[in-house]
Design an enzyme around this catalytic site. Sequence first.
Site, PDB file in Angstrom:
ATOM      1  N   GLU A 220      39.319  53.288  68.806  1.00 10.83           N
ATOM      2  CA  GLU A 220      39.404  54.369  69.819  1.00 10.83           C
ATOM      3  C   GLU A 220      40.417  55.372  68.882  1.00 10.83           C
ATOM      4  OE1 GLU A 220      38.021  54.910  72.264  1.00 10.83           O
ATOM      5  OE2 GLU A 220      37.232  52.951  73.158  1.00 10.83           O
TER       6      GLU A 220
ATOM      7  N   LYS B 222      49.517  43.555  70.731  1.00 10.50           N
ATOM      8  CA  LYS B 222      50.504  44.106  70.011  1.00 10.50           C
ATOM      9  C   LYS B 222      50.702  45.592  70.304  1.00 10.50           C
ATOM     10  CE  LYS B 222      51.295  46.772  66.308  1.00 10.50           C
ATOM     11  NZ  LYS B 222      52.436  47.401  66.771  1.00 10.50           N
TER      12      LYS B 222
ATOM     13  N   GLU C 299      45.104  66.844  63.615  1.00 10.67           N
ATOM     14  CA  GLU C 299      45.650  66.289  65.043  1.00 10.67           C
ATOM     15  C   GLU C 299      47.112  66.433  65.029  1.00 10.67           C
ATOM     16  OE1 GLU C 299      45.297  62.059  65.926  1.00 10.67           O
ATOM     17  OE2 GLU C 299      44.632  62.650  67.972  1.00 10.67           O
TER      18      GLU C 299
ATOM     19  N   CYS D  20      44.875  61.341  73.253  1.00  8.68           N
ATOM     20  CA  CYS D  20      44.052  61.493  72.214  1.00  8.68           C
ATOM     21  C   CYS D  20      42.994  62.738  72.672  1.00  8.68           C
ATOM     22  CB  CYS D  20      43.345  60.097  71.988  1.00  8.68           C
ATOM     23  SG  CYS D  20      42.934  59.488  73.710  1.00  8.68           S
TER      24      CYS D  20
HETATM   25  P1  NAD Z   1      49.236  54.751  64.664  1.00  8.03           P
HETATM   26  O1  NAD Z   1      47.805  54.404  64.294  1.00  8.03           O
HETATM   27  O2  NAD Z   1      50.367  54.882  63.842  1.00  8.03           O
HETATM   28  O3  NAD Z   1      49.209  53.247  65.542  1.00  8.03           O
HETATM   29  C1  NAD Z   1      48.630  52.611  66.456  1.00  8.03           C
HETATM   30  C2  NAD Z   1      49.020  51.235  66.509  1.00  8.03           C
HETATM   31  O4  NAD Z   1      48.531  50.525  65.380  1.00  8.03           O
HETATM   32  C3  NAD Z   1      50.705  50.977  66.784  1.00  8.03           C
HETATM   33  O5  NAD Z   1      50.898  49.763  67.590  1.00  8.03           O
HETATM   34  C4  NAD Z   1      50.884  50.404  65.234  1.00  8.03           C
HETATM   35  O6  NAD Z   1      51.971  49.669  65.136  1.00  8.03           O
HETATM   36  C5  NAD Z   1      49.801  49.756  65.008  1.00  8.03           C
HETATM   37  N1  NAD Z   1      49.484  49.936  63.397  1.00  8.03           N
HETATM   38  C6  NAD Z   1      50.076  50.727  62.446  1.00  8.03           C
HETATM   39  N2  NAD Z   1      49.512  50.377  61.224  1.00  8.03           N
HETATM   40  C7  NAD Z   1      49.036  49.139  61.394  1.00  8.03           C
HETATM   41  C8  NAD Z   1      48.313  48.255  60.340  1.00  8.03           C
HETATM   42  N3  NAD Z   1      48.198  48.294  59.215  1.00  8.03           N
HETATM   43  N4  NAD Z   1      47.599  47.127  60.843  1.00  8.03           N
HETATM   44  C9  NAD Z   1      47.623  47.158  62.175  1.00  8.03           C
HETATM   45  N5  NAD Z   1      48.327  47.792  63.210  1.00  8.03           N
HETATM   46  C10 NAD Z   1      48.854  48.902  62.786  1.00  8.03           C
HETATM   47  O7  NAD Z   1      49.027  55.591  66.116  1.00  8.03           O
HETATM   48  P2  NAD Z   1      50.157  56.124  67.001  1.00  8.03           P
HETATM   49  O8  NAD Z   1      50.931  56.847  66.239  1.00  8.03           O
HETATM   50  O9  NAD Z   1      50.796  55.054  67.556  1.00  8.03           O
HETATM   51  O10 NAD Z   1      49.405  57.027  68.211  1.00  8.03           O
HETATM   52  C11 NAD Z   1      48.784  58.077  67.975  1.00  8.03           C
HETATM   53  C12 NAD Z   1      47.337  58.021  67.439  1.00  8.03           C
HETATM   54  O11 NAD Z   1      46.654  57.300  68.548  1.00  8.03           O
HETATM   55  C13 NAD Z   1      46.781  59.414  67.542  1.00  8.03           C
HETATM   56  O12 NAD Z   1      45.957  59.747  66.367  1.00  8.03           O
HETATM   57  C14 NAD Z   1      45.751  59.344  68.512  1.00  8.03           C
HETATM   58  O13 NAD Z   1      44.770  60.211  68.749  1.00  8.03           O
HETATM   59  C15 NAD Z   1      45.289  57.984  68.934  1.00  8.03           C
HETATM   60  N6  NAD Z   1      44.968  57.585  70.213  1.00  8.03           N
HETATM   61  C16 NAD Z   1      43.579  57.452  70.384  1.00  8.03           C
HETATM   62  C17 NAD Z   1      43.132  57.254  71.620  1.00  8.03           C
HETATM   63  C18 NAD Z   1      41.865  57.047  72.053  1.00  8.03           C
HETATM   64  O14 NAD Z   1      41.358  56.482  73.237  1.00  8.03           O
HETATM   65  N7  NAD Z   1      40.859  57.355  71.172  1.00  8.03           N
HETATM   66  C19 NAD Z   1      44.226  56.757  72.733  1.00  8.03           C
HETATM   67  C20 NAD Z   1      45.495  57.169  72.557  1.00  8.03           C
HETATM   68  C21 NAD Z   1      46.022  57.436  71.329  1.00  8.03           C
END
Ligand code: NAD
Length: 477
Positions: free
Chosen positions: A248, A173, A380, A282
């Site tokens: 992650e 997804k 963040e 991230c």
């Molecule tokens: P997000 O948590 O809003 O979304 C991430 C994914 O989860 C998306 O595909 C989203 O549609 C999905 N999602 C949202 N709600 C959900 C739910 N209730 N159940 C299942 N899936 C759900 O994050 P974002 O805004 O897309 O990305 C930014 C975040 O990602 C930042 O906090 C960043 O630090 C983190 N990030 C971490 C890494 C790492 O390797 N640690 C890498 C990249 C990004």
Amino acid sequence: MKTQLFINNEWCDAASGTTLEVVNPATEETLAEVQSAGEVDVAQAVASARTCFESDEWHGLTPRKRGEVLYRAGQLLVERRNDIAKLETLQNGKPLFESKIDVAMTAETLKYYGGWADKLSGDVLPASTGDLVYTTREPLGVVGAIVPWNFPLNLASWKVAPALAAGCTVVLKPAPETPLTALALAELLQDAGLPPGAFNVVAGDGPTTGAALVQHPDVDKIAFTGSTEVGKQVMRNAASTVKRVTLELGGKSPNIIFGDADLAAAVRGAINGIFYGKGEVCAAGSRLLVQQSVHDEVVEQLASRAAKMVPGDPFLKATRLGAIVSKRQHDKVLSYVAAGKKEAELVAGGNAVLVDGKGYFVEATVFDGAKPGMKIVDEEIFGTVLSVLSFDDDDEAVALANETRYGLAAGIWTSNIGRAFRVARAIRAGTVWVNTYNLYDPAAPFGGFKASGFGRDLGREALDGYTDTKTVWVGLG
Ligand code: NAD
């Protein structure tokens, strides 16, 4: 450009009847209407992944044949790299040169795990009973991979490649902002010879599509990358079906410049550490810790370099700062800039800008005089905002570095090798870079300590997250 769901090696419209709009953040124009999966669509994708897993079509293949498919996918990606890099820039807003780096790393990741497929082995154990006892690594089954919008293709490959190499099947997804390269990956894996059901893509939002995948009883594992808040929700929702979960999550990584560092290199590293990927990284070095003795010089150099990082058209060769991924994220970044203006001293940037009259761009912004307790230091931001804090000695640097709920990454700039090792040991983070920043390799495990999550992407370690150990006892009579 593919815009449908990809289930069982077929392109189909969503039974949910809904679509999502993908917007080019640099122009604010609609790029595509993509089919958005509802619960029924997710169930279909999971069923196709389950059927494939239970058949001999994928994990019943010889491991070497599985590896060959992944390797071929890596080669095909190299052939298609220009088109796919363009697609990534169109949907994400990052400069094209960055998308090319992402695509190259994705190809390397596919090839790297292609190489691992026939090297997963167990142990023979010296049991005191004298029986033959051995272990094997068994694929977990159906993996739900959920990824964010910042490195849409690359982060997908960090999960999809090891899962497939281990013999699992996958439902991916992508983030609703950036589903297009995930769909291009589906086309590529099909062309490389992946059988129906081994890889499926369901675009959609988190609360509907993501939640359906997390709650589905036939999914064995969720491999999640995203924010810490959603990660917690994923963990809670996965508990009812005892799914394996790896997370992650976010970060607020310290990048530490000591007075004995090569300052020119350290300042370049600080700029790259925060502004590469528009800070939507991230591991972004969003807290710059500078030793008091070199503070003024570093801040002066930072401000002058940041002023040269002018946001521009992501397709122009000279552009080093692209568009923030979405209006929502753009507004979030600006709200932190506003908070920073009240809390700290603005030394560079601080404004939203338009490029050719359009787009979600924010200047490279630097705040000096930042301290723990400020929003710009504790939270963040995931954007083009750097907070500079100062310290006197090593102990204070380490204490400040660790004064965060996160533990994803850290940077250390020093010419003193003993100090580099000592500080690297004392920092609670999954990755520490010394005299460099933001380097990644498929062989190098990546993941978090503390609220940055658990489990590792990349390296041999990632394969542990897609396999279970089976212990076999053979009575020798
Ligand atoms: P997000 O948590 O809003 O979304 C991430 C994914 O989860 C998306 O595909 C989203 O549609 C999905 N999602 C949202 N709600 C959900 C739910 N209730 N159940 C299942 N899936 C759900 O994050 P974002 O805004 O897309 O990305 C930014 C975040 O990602 C930042 O906090 C960043 O630090 C983190 N990030 C971490 C890494 C790492 O390797 N640690 C890498 C990249 C990004």
